[in-house]
Motif scaffolding. Structure first.
Motif, PDB file in Angstrom:
ATOM      1  N   ARG A   1     -67.879 -40.304   7.307  1.00  0.00           N
ATOM      2  CA  ARG A   1     -67.626 -41.473   6.500  1.00  0.00           C
ATOM      3  C   ARG A   1     -68.007 -42.731   7.272  1.00  0.00           C
ATOM      4  O   ARG A   1     -67.677 -42.861   8.456  1.00  0.00           O
ATOM      5  N   HIS A   2     -68.729 -43.638   6.585  1.00  0.00           N
ATOM      6  CA  HIS A   2     -69.151 -44.888   7.205  1.00  0.00           C
ATOM      7  C   HIS A   2     -68.792 -46.036   6.273  1.00  0.00           C
ATOM      8  O   HIS A   2     -68.884 -45.905   5.046  1.00  0.00           O
ATOM      9  N   ASN A   3     -68.463 -47.123   6.776  1.00  0.00           N
ATOM     10  CA  ASN A   3     -68.192 -48.324   5.994  1.00  0.00           C
ATOM     11  C   ASN A   3     -69.502 -49.068   5.735  1.00  0.00           C
ATOM     12  O   ASN A   3     -70.258 -49.348   6.678  1.00  0.00           O
ATOM     13  N   LEU A   4     -69.790 -49.345   4.436  1.00  0.00           N
ATOM     14  CA  LEU A   4     -71.011 -50.058   4.079  1.00  0.00           C
ATOM     15  C   LEU A   4     -70.684 -51.534   3.876  1.00  0.00           C
ATOM     16  O   LEU A   4     -69.701 -51.872   3.197  1.00  0.00           O
ATOM     17  N   PRO A   5     -71.518 -52.372   4.408  1.00  0.00           N
ATOM     18  CA  PRO A   5     -71.257 -53.812   4.219  1.00  0.00           C
ATOM     19  C   PRO A   5     -71.578 -54.232   2.774  1.00  0.00           C
ATOM     20  O   PRO A   5     -72.578 -53.807   2.206  1.00  0.00           O
TER      21      PRO A   5
END
Length: 266
Positions: free
Chosen positions: A21-25
Motif C-alpha cells: 500500500r502506498h499513499n498517492l498525492p
C-alpha cells in the motif's frame, strides 16, 4: 525386464501474494480566477465557434444536396423524363449538370453555402419545365375523372324528384354551368391529346380543379332542402259559458215550456 517405476507428479510451489500500500498525492485544482470581462470574452468566443461549426455543417448539407440533385436529375433525363424533353433540351440540361458536377470537384470544393444554394436553384429553374410536364401528365387523369363525376352527379340530381321544389330559373342556370363545363372539358382534352409529351401542356390540373369548383358552386342551389310543410289550420276552441250567459238563457227556456204544454192538450 524390470517394471518401470511410476512417474511422480511435479511439485508446484505455491507463491504467496504480497500486497503493498502506498499513499498517492492528491492535488485539488481550482477554477482560474477570471475577471468578469474575461469571462464574457470567453463566452463570446465560444458562441462564435458554435456559429462557425453550424455554418460548416449547413454548407456541407447544401453541397451534398446540389451533388445529389445533379446525379438524380441526370438519371431521370435518361429514364422517367426521357419522353418529356426534346433531344436538344435533354442534351442542354445534361451539359449543365455535367458542368456543375465538374465545378463541385474543382473550384466549387470550397464554396460557401450561398453559392451552393444559387447553383441548386439555377438547376431547378432550368429543369422545371420538363419536371412539370411529367407532374401534369400524372395528375391530369385523376382531375378529369373528378370533374366528370361532379358533372354526372349534378345532371342526375337536377333530373330527380329531389329538386322539384327548386325554381326553374335557378335549375336552368345550374344546368347551364354543367353543360358549359362538359363542353369545355371535351374541347380541351382533344387539344391536349394532339400534343406530344415533350410539349408544354395546354390543359392543366389547376384549370380542371377550378372548373370543378365552379360547377359545384353553381349547383349548390340544387341541394337546397325542401321547405317544411305548413301545419294544418286548427279551428279555434269554443269559449266557455259564463254566469251571465246562463241567466239570460233561463227566461227564454221558461217561456217556451207552456207553449209545449198547450200543444199537448189540444
Amino acid at each position: 525386464a524390470p517394471a518401470a517405476e511410476p512417474v511422480q507428479p511435479a511439485q508446484v510451489k505455491k507463491v504467496k501474494k504480497k500486497t503493498e500500500r502506498h499513499n498517492l498525492p492528491v492535488e485539488a485544482l481550482r477554477p482560474l480566477n477570471m475577471t468578469k470581462r474575461e469571462l464574457l470574452d470567453a463566452r463570446e468566443e465560444e458562441g462564435k465557434m458554435a456559429i462557425q461549426d453550424r455554418i460548416l455543417v449547413e454548407t456541407a448539407e447544401k453541397m451534398n444536396a446540389l451533388e445529389s440533385y445533379v446525379y438524380s436529375m441526370r438519371d431521370k433525363l435518361q429514364t422517367s423524363l426521357k419522353e418529356y424533353a426534346t433531344e436538344a433540351e435533354a442534351s442542354n440540361l445534361i451539359s449543365k449538370l455535367d458542368e456543375t458536377e465538374n465545378w463541385l470537384y474543382e473550384d466549387g470544393a470550397d464554396a460557401d453555402k450561398t453559392t451552393y444554394e444559387q447553383k441548386h436553384n439555377m438547376l431547378l429553374d432550368l429543369c422545371s419545365p420538363v419536371n412539370q410536364r411529367l407532374v401534369e401528365a400524372e395528375s391530369r387523369a385523376p382531375a378529369v375523372s373528378e370533374l366528370e363525376k361532379v358533372i354526372a352527379s349534378m345532371e342526375s340530381l337536377a333530373a330527380s324528384a329531389a329538386t322539384e321544389h327548386i325554381e326553374p330559373a335557378d335549375k336552368d342556370k345550374a344546368l347551364s354551368e354543367v353543360s358549359a363545363a362538359k363542353a369545355w372539358l371535351a374541347a380541351e382534352q382533344e387539344k391536349q391529346a394532339a400534343l406530344p409529351k415533350h410539349a408544354d401542356p395546354t390543359l392543366l390540373t389547376a384549370q380542371i380543379d377550378g372548373k370543378r369548383a365552379s360547377v359545384e358552386t353553381a349547383c349548390a342551389v340544387l341541394k337546397k332542402p325542401k321547405p317544411a310543410p305548413k301545419p294544418a289550420a286548427v279551428p279555434p276552441a269554443a269559449a266557455p259559458a259564463t254566469a251571465m250567459d246562463t241567466d239570460a238563457a233561463a227566461p227564454a227556456a221558461a217561456a217556451a215550456a207552456p207553449a209545449a204544454v198547450d200543444m199537448d192538450l189540444d
